[in-house]
Design an enzyme around this catalytic site. Structure first.
Site, short mmCIF file in Angstrom:
data_model
loop_
_atom_site.label_atom_id
_atom_site.label_comp_id
_atom_site.label_asym_id
_atom_site.label_seq_id
_atom_site.Cartn_x
_atom_site.Cartn_y
_atom_site.Cartn_z
N MET A 88 -41.58 -18.97 -64.35
CA MET A 88 -40.34 -18.52 -63.26
C MET A 88 -39.52 -19.73 -62.96
SD MET A 88 -40.83 -16.97 -59.61
CE MET A 88 -41.40 -15.24 -59.87
N ARG B 149 -18.12 6.95 -76.08
CA ARG B 149 -18.61 6.63 -74.47
C ARG B 149 -17.50 7.29 -73.66
NH1 ARG B 149 -20.11 0.33 -74.02
NH2 ARG B 149 -17.81 0.44 -73.89
N TYR C 153 -48.87 -20.85 -69.17
CA TYR C 153 -49.36 -19.53 -68.82
C TYR C 153 -49.99 -19.09 -70.30
CZ TYR C 153 -47.77 -18.98 -64.21
OH TYR C 153 -47.79 -19.21 -62.67
N LYS D 75 -14.92 -8.88 -66.30
CA LYS D 75 -16.04 -7.73 -65.66
C LYS D 75 -17.31 -8.75 -65.50
CE LYS D 75 -17.10 -6.05 -70.38
NZ LYS D 75 -16.63 -4.94 -71.03
C1 PLP Z 1 -15.97 -5.43 -72.24
C2 PLP Z 1 -14.75 -4.83 -72.79
C3 PLP Z 1 -13.96 -5.89 -73.64
C4 PLP Z 1 -14.18 -7.15 -74.01
O1 PLP Z 1 -15.24 -7.12 -74.95
P1 PLP Z 1 -15.93 -8.36 -75.75
O2 PLP Z 1 -16.60 -8.09 -76.91
O3 PLP Z 1 -16.81 -9.18 -74.60
O4 PLP Z 1 -14.52 -9.30 -76.19
C5 PLP Z 1 -12.82 -5.18 -74.13
N1 PLP Z 1 -12.64 -3.99 -74.00
C6 PLP Z 1 -13.37 -3.31 -72.99
C7 PLP Z 1 -13.06 -1.80 -72.77
C8 PLP Z 1 -14.55 -3.72 -72.45
O5 PLP Z 1 -15.40 -2.88 -71.95
#
Ligand code: PLP
Length: 365
Positions: free
Chosen positions: A303, A130, A255, A35
């Site tokens: 930046m 969630r 800065y 993801k």
């Molecule tokens: C992002 C996610 C993972 C992976 O989690 P990590 O902490 O990056 O290993 C696994 N299961 C779900 C449902 C997730 O959303």
């Protein structure tokens, strides 16, 4: 010459980290979680290193399409399931497995016209609050799904809230095990932290779902480091020194004059700033490698540039290699977790925030 900033993706490291997760749960299949554009690495760039996974887990339809375009014919799982009815058509067309976490998603499936049965992962809310059905609602959701002609196979999924910390996974494991004990179907439980810290509990499931550890960051830093877990950086962010300043006692840098020299110093100006994804909040003393040797950030990150202390590195100069995180040419490693921790965040956020303006190269084997 292009601006010298570069992100290098290391396929061998990704492969190694995947193996490391596999070793923790040798009987389980592995979802490589890709993801957020493979945690900022770029799906196309990470694919080479991750293709030994058993499947890819992600959440955007567009990302699922990209994984199919790369030629992946194996499983793909949508971790948040579908967002609207027409996503189901894409699931049918691209053969995507999808999470079902709420009644609305079951309604969409019930109204979906298809002659290809879907494979769904029914999500239990075992305490994270969630997504998912509570243990009390889970069985009736399962029965509803099981009665749908659109559904071919139901697997079971839950997600841990505290796998990286003291609270652990025991209570959520127990609630999941109890509510699912006589249900058929494959189970998927563990993220990186659960897989590495609680391998025995997670190894009994059919699929693990590591994300962050695959990219070489420790899920529980600073309690454990990537080195402790035998993980290698999947990405190096590097640049070069583009200017040198010699300053005197009392001179300030950058800065807000946030850093004032208490002794004469040599300062290197690095072509990397927050517009590249380096955290603006990183404080003075955050580690940086110059020619593979540790030194420190001084003054405020701007930046497009940041400044480092070259006083202990008399040989470093214009064009010297700077490693912001990852692996230097001499093999020295600076873990992304160190930069994240100094900046009050986690490796996840820094990886995901790599800026689109940074060119990405995949290291040749
Ligand atoms: C992002 C996610 C993972 C992976 O989690 P990590 O902490 O990056 O290993 C696994 N299961 C779900 C449902 C997730 O959303």
């Amino acid at each position: 010459m292009p601006r010298p900033i570069l992100a290098t993706i290391h396929p061998n490291a990704l492969q190694h980290n995947l193996k490391r997760n596999r070793a923790a749960a040798p009987e389980a299949k592995v979802w490589a979680v890709v993801k957020a554009n493979a945690y900022g690495h770029g799906i196309e760039h990470a694919y080479e290193g991750l293709r030994s996974a058993d499947g890819f887990a992600l959440l955007d339809m567009e990302e699922a399409q990209r994984v199919r375009q790369l030629g992946w014919r194996g499983p793909i799982l949508l971790l948040e399931g579908v967002f609207e009815p027409r996503d189901l058509e894409l699931c049918s067309r691209l053969d995507l497995w999808h999470t079902v976490h709420c009644d609305e998603q079951i309604d969409m499936l019930a109204a979906h016209k298809t002659n290809v049965g879907h494979r769904v992962f029914l999500k239990m809310n075992s305490g994270m609050n969630r997504l998912g059905f509570t243990p009390a609602q889970y069985r009736s959701a399962w029965s509803r799904l099981n009665a749908l002609p659109q559904v071919d196979d139901i697997s079971l999924i839950t997600h841990f809230s505290d796998a990286d910390a003291d609270k652990g996974i025991a209570a959520q494991m127990a609630s999941f095990a109890q509510a699912t004990q006589d249900l058929p179907g494959e189970r998927t439980l563990g993220n990186s932290a659960a897989t590495l810290r609680h391998p025995d509990a997670v190894a009994a499931s059919d699929w693990i779902r590591p994300g962050i550890s695959v990219y070489g960051s420790a899920p529980d830093y600073p309690e454990r480091t990537a080195v402790d877990w035998d993980l290698q950086p999947g990405m190096t962010l590097s640049s070069k020194i583009i200017a040198i300043q010699s300053i005197n006692t009392g001179d300030s840098i950058g800065y807000g004059s946030r850093f004032v020299a208490t002794t004469p110093m040599r300062i290197g100006v690095v072509a990397c700033g927050y517009a590249d994804g380096y955290p603006r909040v990183a404080p003075t003393d955050t580690p940086v490698l110059v020619n593979g040797v540790r030194t420190r950030l001084v003054g405020r990150v701007s930046m497009d540039m940041l400044t480092v202390d070259l006083t202990p590195l008399p040989k470093a100069g214009m064009g010297s290699e700077v490693t912001l995180w990852g692996r230097a040419s001499n093999g020295a490693v600076l873990g992304i977790d160190e930069i994240a921790h100094a900046s009050g965040t986690v490796g996840y956020e820094l990886m995901c925030a790599l800026s689109p303006r940074v060119p990405v190269r995949v290291e040749a084997e």
